[in-house]
Write a protein that holds these residues in place. Structure first.
Motif, short mmCIF file in Angstrom:
data_model
loop_
_atom_site.label_atom_id
_atom_site.label_comp_id
_atom_site.label_asym_id
_atom_site.label_seq_id
_atom_site.Cartn_x
_atom_site.Cartn_y
_atom_site.Cartn_z
N PHE A 200 0.81 -1.21 0.00
CA PHE A 200 0.00 0.00 0.00
C PHE A 200 0.85 1.26 0.00
CE2 PHE A 200 -2.84 3.22 1.79
CZ PHE A 200 -4.02 2.97 1.09
N ILE A 201 1.93 1.28 0.80
CA ILE A 201 2.67 2.53 0.97
C ILE A 201 3.87 2.68 0.03
CG2 ILE A 201 1.98 2.64 3.40
CD1 ILE A 201 4.85 1.87 4.17
N LYS A 202 4.32 1.58 -0.55
CA LYS A 202 5.54 1.64 -1.38
C LYS A 202 5.46 2.67 -2.51
CE LYS A 202 8.81 -1.25 -3.91
NZ LYS A 202 9.12 -2.62 -4.40
N PRO A 203 4.30 2.83 -3.20
CA PRO A 203 4.25 3.83 -4.29
C PRO A 203 4.17 5.27 -3.81
CG PRO A 203 2.56 2.10 -4.54
CD PRO A 203 3.07 2.02 -3.15
N MET A 204 4.01 5.50 -2.50
CA MET A 204 3.78 6.84 -1.98
C MET A 204 5.10 7.56 -1.74
SD MET A 204 0.61 6.13 0.65
CE MET A 204 -0.99 5.61 0.02
N LYS A 205 5.43 8.48 -2.61
CA LYS A 205 6.73 9.17 -2.56
C LYS A 205 6.83 10.16 -1.40
CE LYS A 205 7.91 6.95 -6.23
NZ LYS A 205 8.78 5.76 -6.07
N ASN A 206 5.69 10.53 -0.82
CA ASN A 206 5.71 11.47 0.30
C ASN A 206 6.08 10.81 1.62
OD1 ASN A 206 3.06 10.16 0.04
ND2 ASN A 206 2.51 11.37 1.83
N ILE A 207 6.09 9.48 1.64
CA ILE A 207 6.43 8.77 2.88
C ILE A 207 7.95 8.69 3.00
CG2 ILE A 207 6.36 6.55 4.08
CD1 ILE A 207 3.55 6.17 2.94
N GLU A 208 8.46 9.38 4.02
CA GLU A 208 9.91 9.50 4.19
C GLU A 208 10.53 8.29 4.85
OE1 GLU A 208 12.69 12.65 6.56
OE2 GLU A 208 11.25 13.48 5.12
N ARG A 209 9.79 7.70 5.81
CA ARG A 209 10.32 6.53 6.49
C ARG A 209 9.20 5.82 7.23
NH1 ARG A 209 13.33 9.71 11.45
NH2 ARG A 209 11.81 9.19 13.07
N VAL A 210 9.52 4.59 7.68
CA VAL A 210 8.62 3.80 8.51
C VAL A 210 9.28 3.63 9.88
CG1 VAL A 210 7.46 1.58 8.81
CG2 VAL A 210 7.69 2.57 6.51
#
Length: 261
Positions: A200-210
């Motif tokens: 779900f989150i892999k394509p989201m370029k705004n996510i800086e880190r987990v």
């Protein structure tokens, strides 16, 4: 000027976003997670808690109504540390978006004094309220728990549809986001759940880190002192091998990951 209910102010926080921060805890949360470690933040209104000190017991009130101006003054007391460390203020809870008018005025006030703003959120808020704070928020610490809708409802008390839609909104507006993933053995740490989150989150370029957040038992005693029952007492603290394996799964997908906040 709005008033709201807070239950704590934590100064010199270093795990609630970048730099040295002040974390403001707002009362009230629409979720009822089985593993909640801040049960005093669930109820929006002030409530009684038993305080034990040197073998004596007394009743204290958790939560107080305060003005926007009061909170902004408390935040700005530490501004020199924010400026030197790249820090700022983090609004947490409970769920800070449950007091949307109060939260929005606080964010606007911080913007006027150039204080970096972060919101630690479950993502559970109606779309209009969620979008109304985007322009005033520099960073979202977004809790992502369970991708399966049935299990999410079982373990948190609410559907995850609204949460996932709001996460997509952050992607749409390219808002800087850290994902916070609590590791609750037997509930959130399944292979399928981890794979679904990554997808779900892999394509989201705004996510800086987990940020992988291991379960801890510090909240259990609070349930007794609040005269509340805990839904699941036998959750185990995740071991290093489990945490490292989960971290490896995210890293192998090209995501930056950190154990701890």
């Amino acid at each position: 000027m709005s008033k709201g209910i807070i239950y704590d102010i934590k100064r010199f926080a270093i795990h609630d976003g970048p730099g040295i921060r002040t974390t403001i805890f707002l009362k009230g949360c629409p979720l009822s997670c089985w593993w909640c470690h801040n049960p005093e933040g669930q109820k929006k209104e002030p409530q009684e808690i038993i305080k034990i000190w040197k073998a004596s017991r007394k009743i204290e009130i958790i939560g107080k109504k305060v003005s926007v101006d009061y909170v902004l003054k408390e935040i700005n007391k530490e501004k020199i540390f924010y400026d030197e460390s790249g820090g700022g203020v983090t609004f947490s809870g409970g769920e800070p978006l449950i007091q949307i008018k109060f939260l929005r005025e606080l964010l606007k006030g911080c913007n006027k004094t150039d204080v970096h703003t972060a919101i630690d959120t479950s993502g559970y808020a109606n779309a209009e309220n969620f979008e109304s704070i985007l322009e005033f928020t520099d960073l979202f610490l977004f809790d992502l728990k369970i991708m399966d809708s049935i299990n999410h409802l079982k373990y948190t008390g609410v559907s995850n549809k609204t949460i996932l839609n709001n996460l997509k909104t952050l992607q749409k507006f390219d808002k800087r986001t850290f994902i916070r993933f609590a590791i609750i053995p037997g509930i959130t740490d399944t292979k399928q759940n981890i794979e679904d989150i990554i997808e779900f989150i892999k394509p989201m370029k705004n996510i800086e880190r987990v940020d992988i957040l291991p379960y801890h038992k510090t909240g259990i005693d609070k349930y007794k002192r609040l005269n509340k029952s805990i839904k699941k007492k036998d959750i185990k603290i995740p071991g290093k091998n489990l945490l490292n394996n989960i971290k490896r799964s995210f890293l192998c997908s090209g995501l930056k990951v950190n154990i701890g906040g």
